[in-house]
Design a protein around this motif. Sequence first.
Motif, PDB file in Angstrom:
ATOM      1  N   ALA A 174       0.612  -1.123  -0.005  1.00 41.66           N
ATOM      2  CA  ALA A 174       0.077   0.052   0.038  1.00 41.66           C
ATOM      3  C   ALA A 174       0.881   1.201  -0.064  1.00 41.66           C
ATOM      4  CB  ALA A 174      -0.884  -0.244   1.067  1.00 41.66           C
ATOM      5  N   VAL A 175       2.101   1.042   0.739  1.00 43.44           N
ATOM      6  CA  VAL A 175       2.824   2.372   0.777  1.00 43.44           C
ATOM      7  C   VAL A 175       3.596   2.614  -0.753  1.00 43.44           C
ATOM      8  CG1 VAL A 175       5.097   3.299   1.859  1.00 43.44           C
ATOM      9  CG2 VAL A 175       3.186   2.165   3.260  1.00 43.44           C
ATOM     10  N   GLN A 176       3.899   1.488  -1.135  1.00 46.04           N
ATOM     11  CA  GLN A 176       4.569   1.613  -2.688  1.00 46.04           C
ATOM     12  C   GLN A 176       3.599   2.063  -3.746  1.00 46.04           C
ATOM     13  OE1 GLN A 176       7.530   1.399  -3.475  1.00 46.04           O
ATOM     14  NE2 GLN A 176       7.282   1.540  -5.503  1.00 46.04           N
ATOM     15  N   GLU A 177       2.305   1.607  -3.640  1.00 44.29           N
ATOM     16  CA  GLU A 177       1.289   2.218  -4.192  1.00 44.29           C
ATOM     17  C   GLU A 177       0.931   3.691  -4.014  1.00 44.29           C
ATOM     18  OE1 GLU A 177      -1.476   2.654  -7.255  1.00 44.29           O
ATOM     19  OE2 GLU A 177      -0.217   1.018  -7.026  1.00 44.29           O
ATOM     20  N   THR A 178       1.100   4.166  -2.835  1.00 41.80           N
ATOM     21  CA  THR A 178       0.894   5.398  -2.564  1.00 41.80           C
ATOM     22  C   THR A 178       2.029   6.340  -3.134  1.00 41.80           C
ATOM     23  OG1 THR A 178      -0.030   5.028  -0.555  1.00 41.80           O
ATOM     24  CG2 THR A 178       0.673   7.205  -0.746  1.00 41.80           C
ATOM     25  N   TRP A 179       3.237   5.862  -3.062  1.00 43.39           N
ATOM     26  CA  TRP A 179       4.307   6.483  -3.806  1.00 43.39           C
ATOM     27  C   TRP A 179       4.188   6.778  -5.292  1.00 43.39           C
ATOM     28  CZ3 TRP A 179       7.831   9.811  -4.360  1.00 43.39           C
ATOM     29  CH2 TRP A 179       8.783   9.636  -5.494  1.00 43.39           C
ATOM     30  N   LEU A 180       3.883   5.641  -5.857  1.00 41.41           N
ATOM     31  CA  LEU A 180       3.659   5.784  -7.344  1.00 41.41           C
ATOM     32  C   LEU A 180       2.442   6.859  -7.711  1.00 41.41           C
ATOM     33  CD1 LEU A 180       3.675   1.832  -8.327  1.00 41.41           C
ATOM     34  CD2 LEU A 180       5.309   3.563  -8.469  1.00 41.41           C
ATOM     35  N   ARG A 181       1.520   6.767  -6.992  1.00 39.86           N
ATOM     36  CA  ARG A 181       0.500   7.816  -7.170  1.00 39.86           C
ATOM     37  C   ARG A 181       1.135   9.313  -6.893  1.00 39.86           C
ATOM     38  NH1 ARG A 181      -5.425   5.348  -4.906  1.00 39.86           N
ATOM     39  NH2 ARG A 181      -5.106   3.452  -5.800  1.00 39.86           N
ATOM     40  N   PHE A 182       1.798   9.492  -5.860  1.00 36.07           N
ATOM     41  CA  PHE A 182       2.427  10.655  -5.532  1.00 36.07           C
ATOM     42  C   PHE A 182       3.354  11.114  -6.570  1.00 36.07           C
ATOM     43  CE2 PHE A 182       5.276  13.056  -2.494  1.00 36.07           C
ATOM     44  CZ  PHE A 182       4.727  14.221  -2.645  1.00 36.07           C
ATOM     45  N   ASP A 183       4.232  10.306  -6.994  1.00 39.06           N
ATOM     46  CA  ASP A 183       5.097  10.497  -7.930  1.00 39.06           C
ATOM     47  C   ASP A 183       4.665  10.969  -9.452  1.00 39.06           C
ATOM     48  OD1 ASP A 183       7.986  10.704  -8.984  1.00 39.06           O
ATOM     49  OD2 ASP A 183       7.659   8.696  -9.882  1.00 39.06           O
ATOM     50  N   GLY A 184       3.347  10.092  -9.578  1.00 44.42           N
ATOM     51  CA  GLY A 184       2.738  10.394 -10.995  1.00 44.42           C
ATOM     52  C   GLY A 184       1.990  11.756 -11.135  1.00 44.42           C
ATOM     53  N   SER A 185       1.674  12.139  -9.859  1.00 44.61           N
ATOM     54  CA  SER A 185       0.650  13.543  -9.764  1.00 44.61           C
ATOM     55  C   SER A 185       1.569  14.526 -10.482  1.00 44.61           C
ATOM     56  CB  SER A 185       0.362  13.610  -8.495  1.00 44.61           C
ATOM     57  OG  SER A 185       1.313  14.003  -7.599  1.00 44.61           O
ATOM     58  N   THR A 186       0.947  15.479 -11.190  1.00 46.25           N
ATOM     59  CA  THR A 186       1.611  16.844 -11.838  1.00 46.25           C
ATOM     60  C   THR A 186       1.521  17.856 -11.001  1.00 46.25           C
ATOM     61  OG1 THR A 186      -0.814  17.202 -12.861  1.00 46.25           O
ATOM     62  CG2 THR A 186       0.848  15.737 -14.081  1.00 46.25           C
ATOM     63  N   THR A 187       0.646  17.759  -9.757  1.00 44.84           N
ATOM     64  CA  THR A 187       0.634  18.998  -8.815  1.00 44.84           C
ATOM     65  C   THR A 187       1.279  18.795  -7.575  1.00 44.84           C
ATOM     66  OG1 THR A 187      -1.584  18.491  -8.286  1.00 44.84           O
ATOM     67  CG2 THR A 187      -1.288  19.891 -10.123  1.00 44.84           C
ATOM     68  N   ARG A 188       1.826  19.450  -6.860  1.00 46.82           N
ATOM     69  CA  ARG A 188       2.127  19.102  -5.516  1.00 46.82           C
ATOM     70  C   ARG A 188       1.260  19.448  -4.480  1.00 46.82           C
ATOM     71  NH1 ARG A 188       8.080  19.027  -5.476  1.00 46.82           N
ATOM     72  NH2 ARG A 188       7.692  18.506  -3.075  1.00 46.82           N
ATOM     73  N   PRO A 189       0.769  18.858  -3.714  1.00 44.45           N
ATOM     74  CA  PRO A 189      -0.248  19.198  -2.683  1.00 44.45           C
ATOM     75  C   PRO A 189       0.248  20.079  -1.638  1.00 44.45           C
ATOM     76  CG  PRO A 189       0.670  17.017  -2.277  1.00 44.45           C
ATOM     77  CD  PRO A 189       1.247  17.327  -3.505  1.00 44.45           C
TER      78      PRO A 189
END
Length: 310
Positions: free
Chosen positions: A31-46
């Motif tokens: 789950a943590v790894q999938e979270t990283w993939l989503r974060f890394d793939g996002s085009t905006t910084r939260p």
Amino acid sequence: MSKVEEFEELRPLLFSIAYRILGSVGEAEDAVQETWLRFDGSTTRPASAKAYLSAAVTRIAIDVLRSARVRREQYVGPWFPEPLLNDPYQDPARAAELAESVSMAALVLLERLSPLERAVFVLRDVFGFEFDEVAEAVERSQAACRQLLVRARRHMRAGQPRFAAARDERERLASRFFDALSEGNVAGLRELLSAEVSMIGDSGGHGPQLSKPLAGPDNVTRVLAMAFPRMAKIGVTYVTYEINSRPGAVFRDRDGKVVHTLGLDVVDGRIQMIRLVVNPEKLRHLGPTADIWAIDHATRHAHRLPRSPE
């Protein structure tokens, strides 16, 4: 700070959230790894990486938990979470909540909650997130989250012991228990056990298990005094650890492969429950696992082995 640095700083928190929701080290790491993939793939910084990543890992864990429900309902025998030797996330201000929530007893209670109740309880009562953050993470209104929390708290309180021991008392009792176990001291073991003690094993059908939970100090003492000296004869040893914030030990064969874990629940000055995790699928994160069926076969015949010359 780069994305990688932000994520790595928050990784311990994300794992700890996911593990408490899922009760599985492997699934939490995924789950943590999938979270990283989503974060890394996002085009905006939260605006807040902590809020964004905590919400993301919570949603992923909820989805995994829902998909695992049928599998867990069909699980063979008692279900325990995968044993955790070290919780990577530490917060001195919430040390008590973190330690209690990761115990085997608490995680077994959490398993009875719905995925949403479980997530809301973990985020709010364990990690102290505000209701607006919790609502965002589980995609429900704040009012709905408050109701979910009320139900979760009610279930958790109903299953908690009234007189759980403090850490120093648990450690003293555990030290005496493992000394008595090593010495084969039947009387010493017997006096440490509660009148309501039980011993339960989780093999998931992947290894030998108790035909039913053992209850009562006489039955538990008899099995402990019989089984562990036989295991020692075939080279099984153990090292004590704090497992899920409670005293325990990891048992390994003569080649260093993991046989099982043993954990102790201490209540009102006595050992109330002994939990064995035997399922090799739940032990792989601790290292290579032993052939538990071969260990069981050898243990059953160990009493026929001649004593070593002194």
